[in-house]
Write an enzyme that holds these catalytic residues in place. Structure first.
Site, mmCIF file in Angstrom:
data_model
loop_
_atom_site.group_PDB
_atom_site.id
_atom_site.type_symbol
_atom_site.label_atom_id
_atom_site.label_comp_id
_atom_site.label_asym_id
_atom_site.label_seq_id
_atom_site.Cartn_x
_atom_site.Cartn_y
_atom_site.Cartn_z
ATOM 1 N N ARG A 1 80.410 37.583 -112.094
ATOM 2 C CA ARG A 1 79.673 36.617 -112.924
ATOM 3 C C ARG A 1 79.696 35.237 -112.267
ATOM 4 N NH1 ARG A 1 76.187 35.155 -116.471
ATOM 5 N NH2 ARG A 1 76.762 34.412 -118.510
ATOM 6 N N ASP B 1 68.466 37.047 -115.872
ATOM 7 C CA ASP B 1 68.974 35.668 -115.729
ATOM 8 C C ASP B 1 68.277 34.656 -116.640
ATOM 9 O OD1 ASP B 1 67.270 35.716 -112.508
ATOM 10 O OD2 ASP B 1 66.457 35.180 -114.467
ATOM 11 N N HIS C 1 65.246 45.031 -118.382
ATOM 12 C CA HIS C 1 66.649 45.457 -118.232
ATOM 13 C C HIS C 1 67.564 44.655 -119.142
ATOM 14 C CE1 HIS C 1 65.717 47.237 -113.984
ATOM 15 N NE2 HIS C 1 65.362 48.042 -114.975
HETATM 16 N N1 APR Z 1 60.900 35.866 -102.065
HETATM 17 C C1 APR Z 1 60.296 37.087 -102.107
HETATM 18 N N2 APR Z 1 60.980 38.256 -102.067
HETATM 19 C C2 APR Z 1 62.325 38.181 -101.979
HETATM 20 C C3 APR Z 1 63.027 36.941 -101.915
HETATM 21 C C4 APR Z 1 62.248 35.755 -101.961
HETATM 22 N N3 APR Z 1 62.812 34.530 -101.915
HETATM 23 N N4 APR Z 1 64.363 37.214 -101.822
HETATM 24 C C5 APR Z 1 64.480 38.565 -101.817
HETATM 25 N N5 APR Z 1 63.265 39.142 -101.903
HETATM 26 C C6 APR Z 1 62.926 40.564 -101.980
HETATM 27 C C7 APR Z 1 63.765 41.482 -101.115
HETATM 28 O O1 APR Z 1 63.143 41.635 -99.839
HETATM 29 C C8 APR Z 1 63.719 42.792 -101.919
HETATM 30 O O2 APR Z 1 62.584 43.575 -101.543
HETATM 31 O O3 APR Z 1 63.166 40.959 -103.310
HETATM 32 C C9 APR Z 1 63.546 42.325 -103.355
HETATM 33 C C10 APR Z 1 64.803 42.439 -104.183
HETATM 34 O O4 APR Z 1 65.084 43.813 -104.307
HETATM 35 P P1 APR Z 1 66.419 44.268 -105.075
HETATM 36 O O5 APR Z 1 67.566 43.504 -104.562
HETATM 37 O O6 APR Z 1 66.451 45.772 -105.007
HETATM 38 O O7 APR Z 1 66.189 43.798 -106.583
HETATM 39 P P2 APR Z 1 65.294 44.506 -107.670
HETATM 40 O O8 APR Z 1 64.095 45.161 -107.060
HETATM 41 O O9 APR Z 1 65.060 43.524 -108.747
HETATM 42 O O10 APR Z 1 66.282 45.652 -108.225
HETATM 43 C C11 APR Z 1 65.833 46.412 -109.324
HETATM 44 O O11 APR Z 1 68.020 47.433 -109.463
HETATM 45 O O12 APR Z 1 70.252 47.076 -109.190
HETATM 46 C C12 APR Z 1 69.272 47.267 -110.144
HETATM 47 O O13 APR Z 1 69.186 46.536 -112.371
HETATM 48 C C13 APR Z 1 69.141 46.067 -111.051
HETATM 49 O O14 APR Z 1 67.123 45.040 -111.936
HETATM 50 C C14 APR Z 1 67.754 45.515 -110.757
HETATM 51 C C15 APR Z 1 67.025 46.735 -110.198
#
Ligand code: APR
Length: 275
Positions: free
Chosen positions: A70, A105, A120
């Site tokens: 956190r 968030d 979520h």
């Molecule tokens: N601008 C654009 N894209 C970005 C940036 C940015 N500043 N920073 C990171 N990214 C992209 C990364 O390249 C990646 O493809 O955002 C994506 C984030 O992917 P994840 O980390 O997998 O997050 P997310 O897709 O939201 O995950 C989905 O998985 O772990 C669970 O519950 C959790 O809600 C989450 C879900």
């Protein structure tokens, strides 16, 4: 890239039901790490620790871990970045009808977006697994910091952060509403998600293929729009959507590209008003 931003802005201006699907990538520029990127949370913590079954197996151990994560990840004092502000602006202009976010968030709401579907859940509360009572996440964390591991409800039940853990169901109303929008939208802006976690990753495909087979079971009643939606992806890197679903892929930071798109939308709207 300028031509691509212009095309996307034109698509947004001519849409009549644009929605956004966002992931952790839209919040990294607010200091909140994503999950699967180079400095993502899952590079440091085993995601299996964030499953519902792991929580119920050892709730005290989870809350001990939670207090560490956190502090580092779900920063309570994080503020929206220009990417969040750009989406709020598109909503104020009447172009963006809703944001479906995988993030917990609360930054879209802090940026002024009104119609946000929290796919979520969120981190504003902790919920009692026995009686369902919600308390503020701060109250639960304070109890945990005082050594009450796990923090408990007045009824004696165990409190759990109210975000959706792996193995948990998506909140029914959020799922239904998100599917309705995916079915009727004519443009979906997919921002900062790796598009590998289901059912969220299904939404751009529903928007594209209008696959309605099982949706009636979810209480989804809207008739799908006849034509496939335009899917626009904004990400630092290609995703599974890039080759098969996205009509446009803008590779870049959300905090930089989304304001550029909105600037172009405002220019187009202004020129049409002026003509
Ligand atoms: N601008 C654009 N894209 C970005 C940036 C940015 N500043 N920073 C990171 N990214 C992209 C990364 O390249 C990646 O493809 O955002 C994506 C984030 O992917 P994840 O980390 O997998 O997050 P997310 O897709 O939201 O995950 C989905 O998985 O772990 C669970 O519950 C959790 O809600 C989450 C879900």
């Amino acid at each position: 890239m300028r031509e691509l931003v212009k095309r996307v802005a034109e698509e947004l201006v001519s849409s009549d039901h644009a929605v956004a699907l966002t992931g952790a990538g839209i919040s990294t520029e607010s200091g909140i790490p994503d999950f699967r990127g180079p400095r993502g949370l899952w590079k440091k913590y085993d995601p299996r620790l964030f499953t519902y079954s792991n929580f119920v197996r050892d709730p005290g151990g989870f809350w001990r871990l939670w207090l560490e994560v956190r502090r580092e990840a779900f920063l309570a004092d994080a503020t929206p970045n220009p990417g969040h502000a750009a989406l709020a602006k598109l909503e104020q202009m009447g172009i963006l009808k809703c944001i479906i976010t995988q993030n917990v968030d609360g930054l879209h709401q802090k940026a002024g977006s009104q119609n946000v579907i929290e796919f979520h859940g969120n981190l504003r509360y902790a919920k009692c697994l026995s009686c369902g009572t919600r308390v503020s996440i701060e109250a639960a964390e304070e109890a945990a910091l005082r050594g009450e591991l796990p923090p408990r409800c007045g009824c004696g039940g165990v409190l759990k952060p109210d975000a959706v853990f792996f193995e948990e169901q998506i909140p029914q109303e959020a799922l239904r509403a998100a599917l309705e929008h995916a079915l009727v939208c004519d443009l979906m802006l997919v921002v900062g998600t790796s598009a590998v976690v289901y059912p969220a990753a299904l939404l751009p495909r529903v928007a594209k293929e209008r696959s309605t087979g099982f949706l009636w079971m979810m209480g989804v009643v809207s008739k799908p729009r006849d034509k496939p939606a335009k899917v626009v992806e904004v990400n630092l890197e290609p995703t599974p959507l890039t080759d098969s679903v996205a009509d446009y892929t803008i590779l870049g930071r959300a905090g930089e590209m989304l304001p550029k798109i909105v600037e172009e939308v405002e220019r187009i709207v202004g020129s049409r008003r002026g003509s």
